[in-house]
Design an enzyme around this catalytic site. Structure first.
Site, PDB file in Angstrom:
ATOM      1  N   TYR A 117       0.734  -1.169   0.206  1.00 60.24           N
ATOM      2  CA  TYR A 117       0.074  -0.137   0.023  1.00 60.24           C
ATOM      3  C   TYR A 117       0.741   1.319   0.518  1.00 60.24           C
ATOM      4  O   TYR A 117       1.526   0.990   1.024  1.00 60.24           O
ATOM      5  CB  TYR A 117      -0.804   0.065   1.175  1.00 60.24           C
ATOM      6  CG  TYR A 117      -1.514   1.199   1.318  1.00 60.24           C
ATOM      7  CD1 TYR A 117      -2.677   1.826   0.934  1.00 60.24           C
ATOM      8  CD2 TYR A 117      -0.808   1.957   2.218  1.00 60.24           C
ATOM      9  CE1 TYR A 117      -3.484   2.497   0.806  1.00 60.24           C
ATOM     10  CE2 TYR A 117      -2.088   3.709   2.266  1.00 60.24           C
ATOM     11  CZ  TYR A 117      -2.935   3.986   1.577  1.00 60.24           C
ATOM     12  OH  TYR A 117      -3.384   5.252   1.584  1.00 60.24           O
ATOM     13  N   GLU A 205      -2.468   8.120  -4.510  1.00 66.67           N
ATOM     14  CA  GLU A 205      -3.100   6.880  -3.227  1.00 66.67           C
ATOM     15  C   GLU A 205      -2.487   5.186  -4.376  1.00 66.67           C
ATOM     16  O   GLU A 205      -3.280   5.708  -5.594  1.00 66.67           O
ATOM     17  CB  GLU A 205      -4.426   6.248  -2.642  1.00 66.67           C
ATOM     18  CG  GLU A 205      -4.166   4.667  -2.260  1.00 66.67           C
ATOM     19  CD  GLU A 205      -5.870   4.629  -1.086  1.00 66.67           C
ATOM     20  OE1 GLU A 205      -5.557   5.370  -0.420  1.00 66.67           O
ATOM     21  OE2 GLU A 205      -6.721   4.450  -2.201  1.00 66.67           O
TER      22      GLU A 205
END
Length: 396
Positions: A117, A205
């Site tokens: 992530y 992101e």
């Protein structure tokens, strides 16, 4: 301002950040042709909407169809695309109403070793952007933060010089990457952070950020939001990338009128001047048992046309059953606001309960104008009084 994944990937590619090859498709036939053109044995067909959770999302019209699917042939790409395009995808971020899928992104499949992530947000505590990374790629980061916060690694960086190579290496080693992957991470992370700075992002992101079998980092997903206060420096973003079909129509209408408007789920419309006043107004409404239907800030120099448009926008929401006007007359005098309010009242024909709280310059004159107007307007002495009165109208 949000953009689609395929648009974010294009910007990242131009910034030197590794992303998979992909082709935009707007029909089932184009999806099949994209699979063939990519030339691999595996591809991913992705719905393009401004919301996350697409992989777990399902279509209202095709409950078995996921918003992101792996396909192994052109026919399979075509079949899935036909079930996705024009249908409504419901994800954890869209709410029950979902969003219609009009565009697909067909992307090459990659040999993946593991998933990470990666996110960047502007952090008030550090006064700078902060990189957040985790070995828990593909997971909802909120769940990771709640259940295993120790698995999130953070690294603040300055906007003058960006993320330094030693910081990128520190992150990579903390994630347990191999030496080869660390060198790839150094390149990926420094360029990704520089893109964040150069583009005036408010959030960026990549989830998942994958490490391929040959130890290269590649952005398998991309979610980017731009700081609207800096869009004047990136006019091409607005002209080329903005998708108004993904935005709330009344919010677009408000922006065109120079108003700040956010639609909410309550039934009390709020018209105020100043963001802080808007927040306190909503807080007081909720404190006294009501639910605000919107955040609408007409700013400090609103004219008659803007106030009229503000009422039109509030009244366009069928959920609104009462309106609270909370104005502090500073630069703009209270009597000017009342003049605009009364004009708008006549133009639109407001029939809902209307509570007005005024304070500031020329407030006595403004209150006199309201009392002599002969209109069904309730005045309030302070914000608490106003909130109580507007909530009471719903219970009358």
């Amino acid at each position: 301002m949000k953009i689609h994944e395929y648009q974010a990937k294009q910007l990242l590619r131009e910034a030197g950040v590794p992303v998979p090859r992909g082709i935009v498709a707007k029909s089932a036939e184009e999806a099949a042709a994209a699979f063939t053109e990519l030339g691999g044995e595996l591809a991913v067909v992705k719905s393009q909407i401004h919301a996350g959770g697409r992989g777990k999302g399902r279509f209202k019209e095709e409950p078995e169809q996921a918003g992101v699917v792996l396909v192994r042939s052109a026919d399979e790409a075509k079949e899935n695309a036909a079930r996705m395009l024009g249908n409504t995808l419901v994800t954890i971020q869209t709410g029950d109403e979902g969003k219609q899928v009009n565009t697909l992104f067909v992307e090459e499949g990659l040999p993946i070793e593991n998933e990470l992530y990666l996110g960047i947000v502007v952090d008030r505590e550090h006064g700078s952007p902060v990189v957040m990374m985790s070995t828990e790629g593909g997971m909802e980061i909120e769940e990771v933060a709640h259940n295993t916060p120790e698995k999130i690694i953070k690294e603040p960086f300055g906007t003058a010089y960006g993320l330094q190579p030693y910081q990128a290496r520190r992150l990579a080693y903390a994630l347990g990457l191999s030496n080869t992957a660390v060198r790839s991470a150094e390149n990926f992370l420094t360029k990704f952070c520089q893109f964040f700075i150069d583009s005036d992002c408010s959030m960026a992101e990549v989830n998942p950020l994958v490490v391929t079998k040959d130890q290269k980092l590649v952005a398998l997903d991309a979610k980017v939001s731009f700081d609207e206060n800096a869009l004047f420096r990136h006019k091409s973003f607005v002209e080329e990338l903005r998708d108004l079909t993904e935005e709330e129509p009344t919010e677009v209408q408000a922006a065109e009128a120079g108003l700040s408007y956010v639609k909410l789920d309550g039934n009390i419309g709020c018209l105020v001047n100043g963001a802080g006043l808007a927040m306190s107004t909503m807080d007081l409404i909720k404190l006294h048992g009501g639910e605000p239907a919107n955040f609408l800030d007409v700013g400090g120099g609103a004219n008659v046309d803007q106030v009229t448009e503000a009422f039109r926008i509030i009244l366009a929401d069928d959920n609104v059953k009462a309106i609270l006007v909370n104005i502090f007359g500073g630069i703009m005098k209270c009597d000017t606001i009342v003049e605009a309010l009364l004009t708008a009242y006549d133009k639109i024909g407001i029939t809902l309960p209307l509570v007005v709280r005024l304070e500031g310059t020329n407030v006595e004159l403004a209150r006199k104008m309201l009392s002599e107007s002969g209109k069904q307007i309730t005045t309030a002495t302070d914000l608490t009084d106003a909130a109580q009165k507007v909530v009471a109208t719903l219970n009358a």
